[in-house]
Scaffold this motif. Structure first.
Motif, PDB file in Angstrom:
ATOM      1  N   ASP A 110       0.793  -1.231   0.000  1.00 24.77           N
ATOM      2  CA  ASP A 110       0.000   0.000   0.000  1.00 24.77           C
ATOM      3  C   ASP A 110       0.824   1.278   0.000  1.00 24.77           C
ATOM      4  O   ASP A 110       0.322   2.323  -0.355  1.00 24.77           O
ATOM      5  CB  ASP A 110      -0.970  -0.001   1.193  1.00 24.77           C
ATOM      6  N   LYS A 111       2.085   1.182   0.377  1.00 24.89           N
ATOM      7  CA  LYS A 111       2.889   2.401   0.479  1.00 24.89           C
ATOM      8  C   LYS A 111       4.031   2.375  -0.534  1.00 24.89           C
ATOM      9  O   LYS A 111       4.551   1.310  -0.863  1.00 24.89           O
ATOM     10  CB  LYS A 111       3.471   2.536   1.887  1.00 24.89           C
ATOM     11  N   TRP A 113       7.170   3.372  -0.244  1.00 25.37           N
ATOM     12  CA  TRP A 113       8.444   2.869   0.284  1.00 25.37           C
ATOM     13  C   TRP A 113       8.413   1.348   0.439  1.00 25.37           C
ATOM     14  O   TRP A 113       9.396   0.667   0.203  1.00 25.37           O
ATOM     15  CB  TRP A 113       8.789   3.544   1.612  1.00 25.37           C
ATOM     16  N   HIS A 114       7.230   0.833   0.791  1.00 23.98           N
ATOM     17  CA  HIS A 114       7.130  -0.614   0.990  1.00 23.98           C
ATOM     18  C   HIS A 114       7.194  -1.342  -0.351  1.00 23.98           C
ATOM     19  O   HIS A 114       7.778  -2.416  -0.473  1.00 23.98           O
ATOM     20  CB  HIS A 114       5.822  -0.927   1.716  1.00 23.98           C
ATOM     21  N   GLU A 115       6.594  -0.706  -1.357  1.00 20.55           N
ATOM     22  CA  GLU A 115       6.611  -1.283  -2.695  1.00 20.55           C
ATOM     23  C   GLU A 115       8.056  -1.385  -3.203  1.00 20.55           C
ATOM     24  O   GLU A 115       8.445  -2.368  -3.819  1.00 20.55           O
ATOM     25  CB  GLU A 115       5.770  -0.400  -3.623  1.00 20.55           C
ATOM     26  N   ARG A 131      17.485  -0.300   3.100  1.00 15.87           N
ATOM     27  CA  ARG A 131      17.422   1.135   3.334  1.00 15.87           C
ATOM     28  C   ARG A 131      18.328   1.887   2.362  1.00 15.87           C
ATOM     29  O   ARG A 131      17.954   2.866   1.742  1.00 15.87           O
ATOM     30  CB  ARG A 131      17.870   1.411   4.777  1.00 15.87           C
ATOM     31  N   THR A 134      16.916   1.549  -1.377  1.00 13.61           N
ATOM     32  CA  THR A 134      15.722   2.353  -1.666  1.00 13.61           C
ATOM     33  C   THR A 134      16.089   3.826  -1.718  1.00 13.61           C
ATOM     34  O   THR A 134      15.573   4.565  -2.549  1.00 13.61           O
ATOM     35  CB  THR A 134      14.613   2.154  -0.615  1.00 13.61           C
ATOM     36  N   TYR A 147       7.715   9.523  -1.547  1.00 13.53           N
ATOM     37  CA  TYR A 147       8.204   8.296  -0.928  1.00 13.53           C
ATOM     38  C   TYR A 147       7.279   7.803   0.184  1.00 13.53           C
ATOM     39  O   TYR A 147       7.107   6.607   0.388  1.00 13.53           O
ATOM     40  CB  TYR A 147       9.603   8.592  -0.363  1.00 13.53           C
ATOM     41  N   GLU A 148       6.665   8.735   0.892  1.00  9.29           N
ATOM     42  CA  GLU A 148       5.840   8.374   2.045  1.00  9.29           C
ATOM     43  C   GLU A 148       4.391   8.099   1.654  1.00  9.29           C
ATOM     44  O   GLU A 148       3.615   7.631   2.467  1.00  9.29           O
ATOM     45  CB  GLU A 148       5.830   9.531   3.055  1.00  9.29           C
ATOM     46  N   VAL A 151       0.216   4.247  -2.424  1.00 10.69           N
ATOM     47  CA  VAL A 151       0.288   3.983  -3.861  1.00 10.69           C
ATOM     48  C   VAL A 151      -0.962   4.527  -4.568  1.00 10.69           C
ATOM     49  O   VAL A 151      -0.896   5.039  -5.683  1.00 10.69           O
ATOM     50  CB  VAL A 151       0.444   2.470  -4.118  1.00 10.69           C
ATOM     51  N   ASP A 152      -2.101   4.449  -3.888  1.00  9.06           N
ATOM     52  CA  ASP A 152      -3.356   4.897  -4.482  1.00  9.06           C
ATOM     53  C   ASP A 152      -3.400   6.383  -4.795  1.00  9.06           C
ATOM     54  O   ASP A 152      -4.168   6.815  -5.643  1.00  9.06           O
ATOM     55  CB  ASP A 152      -4.510   4.575  -3.522  1.00  9.06           C
TER      56      ASP A 152
END
Lengths: 578, 296
Positions: A110-111, A113-115, A131, A134, A147-148, A151-152
């Motif tokens: 969903d985020k 940075w996580h993607e 870290r 990315t 970055y924060e 995604v939507d």
């Protein structure tokens, strides 16, 4: 060094129940790919070109072990001197990057940075390393600012950039991209292509790009492979391809405008030269810049505007295929429409628009300029906050951007029965198939049939050509013309400048919620320098008033003929003098 | 992000969870007006610092809740020796009133602690906590957070589209229900399609090839370690001294006198340090900030 070596690759999807049900020839074990052989050098930029259903997606997926479709494979795929089958599952996951077509479908988390971290998490990379990587990749791609974010919240272009970054962060040796720009608007698409070129030039990244149009890809690729019906038709440098593609082939439509112009104008000369056994050495112009240079040289137009001096440019448009709008009665009118969504600024500020019977009006404009919102207001989905909308007809149809939302039934037959229609001959054999199981082109057909079932008087279209290949776009253009001739009014919002220029009576630009420059198509594009057709950009300052490619080539033909006539005349005179 | 939030964001979610759970836990199991007062004060300031605007809207609800809780106990519970008055033939006792007040402030402070949770534990932080327990669960959580809004949006789009086509527009309940069911089915089919693509995307990026690591952006820094240790030590001390000083009071039949011995005082001080230090630090930072802002 060779990265990929594909030898006599033939592939057929399994003959499953579904395809038997469809009664489709393609499903009965008929190969999607036929005896394909080619190599890919490390560091090269290869474009796989072909229309919908040409097998390019299948071919691309066969190059990545984790995505290989189920079916019968003959032939070999070598990746770095070993067969792809010999690699353990997941061994090449990081090395071979894959970017999908639809920017919405690739993100898993969903985020942002996580993607970015997702792929590395899968590979078991320790947190500190993730870290670092990315941070590096977001600096390179310029995604620090979002970055924060979730995604939507991203735009389509940003999403696709994220998808690319999420693959690049795994440090692949080769990138496979399946029509990555098909769902993006032109600005975002160009931006994406620029980044691909940068990756190729700066990092020596090997890129294999599947595309159905060559406008942007042709000039930047080292090699183009043309696929049609699972066969490799051509394989060569962009120059070779521009020469060797035949006019009867589907892919000819996908070539950039300068190339086609060159081909049209030099076809006869080339034929005669080929008979004489000579070979042309002149480079085919691939970009608009090269095309302009070539046109200048060809007609020795050293100074801008000298054509007008010769009286050539003043001629009226050479061919005007557009139909005329006779009636004055408006089908839909809106006056000073205002609208804004909750917690956002005004989307529509003050839009007034009138569409007459049998008129095609196109609205262009960037993303977020309120185009779709305007369509929703006109369709009655949203209530305007100010102003009024007067619809003079009961039969309004709306074709959405995402055509899947049109389908709510279990079968094609049921789908059309709901709106009181029978499937046409081309869809009849799919009567019992689920709409989602149709191919892209067939889905498009079904959507149109469903929308046209109520024989609408007003058709609202939201980007009808998005993601379609050249052939399908042509079909839609034709369809719109026929509809308008039958008295249907059309309002479409689109990014497809060529389509708008080819079919519409009037064009306008929606900018910041306001409708600007709504005028006759010719006047509209005459006033634009940047936002106009390739033909117009090619001929800017050389010929006046050129809108479509046909006009440009006709204009050039006239010049050629005059030149020839002059030469003949001179010969005659000199002969007489003797 | 406000200045107060920033102070918290520097801390690892584990530290914050540690802080809140200890503050809340001790208050829940130790009936003592001093402890409850500390907890209420700490929770109040903390909530105020974490989510500035929401607090004011919720204060009336909160007060009503506390008052009702305080009133309910003596009305329904008639134990205790000191009778204040009779209501409908039932005794209303001083002990019950005292217990009710203590109880309601306890529930109130727990309520306040819980109210501050959503402000602190945003999706990222929950995933970070969850990931420490089970990385897979964290991933599923993240995927769900992405998928649900998309699914709802797809459903809305499909519904709009079907309405535009003139289907299911009738107001008849049955027809509308049927229409909604169709839309739901269509959106679910879309979801299956979508999940297939997601699965492809996951496989393409090597999901399931080896042991996953869990990346989270919060680092467990030295401050976090120090804070956690301090909280743990203080918590243990508090619990020990509560036991020894009998700080947990008995209300029935006669309410104990407020324990004020050295041991219970130690427990009070320790607990006050745990649950008040962070809110006070945040408040101090804010006041300093305001002052700095005014001087500029």
């Amino acid at each position: 060094m060779e990265l990929y070596r594909i030898k006599h690759l033939t592939f057929a999807y399994p003959d499953c129940e579904m395809s038997a049900q469809r009664g489709d020839m393609a499903g009965k074990g008929k190969p999607v790919l036929h005896d394909c052989s080619f190599q890919v050098e490390e560091g090269s930029f290869v474009t796989l070109c072909g229309g919908t259903g040409s097998g390019k997606t299948t071919l691309l997926r066969l190059l990545k072990k984790e995505l290989q479709p189920a079916g019968t494979v003959e032939g070999m795929v070598y990746y770095r001197d070993r067969q792809l089958e010999e690699y353990a599952y997941g061994e090449t996951a990081a090395e071979i990057g894959f970017v999908m077509q639809n920017p919405d479908e690739q993100p898993v988390t969903d985020k942002v940075w996580h993607e970015l971290a997702f792929g590395m998490e899968n590979m078991g990379v320790p947190s500190e390393e993730i870290r670092r990587r990315t941070a590096e990749i977001s600096a390179y791609f310029g995604i620090d600012d979002w970055y924060e974010k979730a995604v939507d919240e991203l735009s389509g272009g940003q999403k696709q950039l994220l998808n690319l970054a999420a693959v690049m962060v795994m440090r692949p040796r080769v990138l496979l991209l399946d029509e990555p720009t098909a769902q993006l608007d032109p600005v975002a698409a160009q931006n994406f292509m620029n980044i691909l070129v940068r990756l190729n030039r700066e990092l020596g990244m090997t890129i294999i790009l599947a595309e159905h149009r060559l406008e942007e890809a042709l000039s930047v690729s080292d090699r183009v492979i043309v696929l049609e019906n699972g066969l490799i038709l051509h394989d060569g440098t962009p120059q070779q391809i521009s020469r060797s593609v035949r006019e009867t082939e589907q892919v000819y439509e996908a070539l950039p405008c300068p190339v086609r112009l060159y081909r049209t104008l030099t076809a006869e000369a080339e034929e005669s030269e080929a008979e004489a056994g000579k070979e042309r050495h002149e480079a085919v112009p691939l970009t608009v810049t090269q095309g302009r240079r070539w046109l200048l040289a060809r007609y020795q137009l050293m100074q801008a505007g000298c054509m007008q001096a010769g009286g050539m440019g003043k001629e009226q448009p050479v061919c005007e295929s557009r139909h005329k709008v006779r009636e004055e009665k408006a089908v839909i009118e809106c006056h000073h429409v205002r609208f804004h969504y909750k917690r956002s600024c005004d989307i529509l500020r003050d839009v007034s628009l009138q569409i007459k019977r049998a008129e095609i009006v196109s609205l262009l404009g960037s993303n977020g300029s309120g185009k779709t919102t305007l369509l929703h207001v006109l369709a009655g989905l949203l209530r305007p906050e100010g102003g009024r909308v007067k619809v003079q007809t009961q039969r309004v149809s709306y074709l959405p951007q995402q055509i899947e939302t049109l389908f709510a039934a279990d079968t094609v037959g049921e789908e059309l029965r709901l709106v009181g229609a029978q499937p046409s001959a081309r869809l009849a054999k799919y009567r019992h198939v689920h709409p989602f199981d149709l191919s892209g082109g067939e889905k498009q057909l079904l959507a149109w049939e469903k929308v046209l079932a109520c024989s609408p008087e007003l058709l609202l279209l939201d980007e009808p050509t998005k993601g379609l290949d050249a052939a399908a776009r042509k079909v839609i253009g034709e369809r719109l013309r026929t509809l308008a001739q039958a008295g249907v009014s059309v309002l479409m919002v689109t990014h497809d400048i060529e389509l708008a220029a080819a079919v519409s009576n009037r064009c306008g630009m929606l900018f910041q919620g306001e409708l600007t420059a709504l005028s006759n198509t010719r006047d509209f594009f005459r006033g634009n320098r940047f936002y106009t057709t390739a033909a117009a950009r090619l001929s800017q300052d050389l010929f006046s008033d050129i809108l479509t490619e046909e006009e440009l080539s006709a204009q050039c033909r006239i010049l050629d003929m005059q030149e020839k006539y002059r030469e003949d005349h001179m010969e005659l005179i000199s002969g007489q003098q003797k | 992000m406000s200045e107060n939030q920033r102070l918290l964001m520097r801390l690892h979610p584990v530290t914050i969870l540690c802080y809140i759970s200890v503050s809340m836990g001790i208050a829940m199991f130790c009936m003592n007006p001093v402890m409850q007062g500390c907890s209420l004060l700490g929770a109040g300031i903390f909530l105020w610092m974490v989510s500035e605007h929401i607090v004011w809207q919720r204060i009336p609800v909160f007060l009503c809740f506390c008052l009702v809780m305080a009133a309910v106990n003596p009305l329904f519970y008639h134990n205790g020796v000191t009778v204040l008055f009779y209501l409908n033939g039932n005794r209303i006792t001083l002990e019950a009133v005292r217990y009710g007040l203590c109880m309601s402030s306890m529930l109130g402070s727990v309520f306040l602690w819980c109210l501050s949770l959503p402000g602190i534990f945003t999706g990222d932080r929950v995933q970070c906590l969850l990931g420490a327990v089970s990385p897979k669960a964290a991933l599923v959580c993240s995927m769900t957070l992405r998928f649900l809004p998309m699914y709802v949006r797809q459903m809305e789009k499909t519904k709009e589209q079907q309405r535009l086509l003139g289907l299911y527009r009738e107001n008849a309940l049955l027809d509308r229900l049927k229409g909604n069911l169709k839309v739901f089915a269509a959106a679910t089919t879309w979801a299956f399609e979508h999940s297939m693509h997601t699965a492809d995307s996951m496989q393409a990026r090597g999901y399931g090839t080896c042991r996953r690591t869990q990346y989270h952006r919060q680092r467990f820094k030295r401050t976090d370690a120090a804070l956690c240790t301090a909280i743990a030590v203080l918590a243990v001390t508090t619990v020990i001294f509560i036991k020894r000083g009998k700080a947990a009071m008995q209300f029935y039949p006669i309410t104990d006198a407020l324990p004020l011995g050295t041991e219970s005082m130690t427990a009070y001080v320790c607990y006050a340090v745990i649950c008040l230090s962070l809110p006070f630090l945040m408040a101090a930072a804010r006041i300093k900030n305001h002052a700095a802002g005014r001087n500029r």
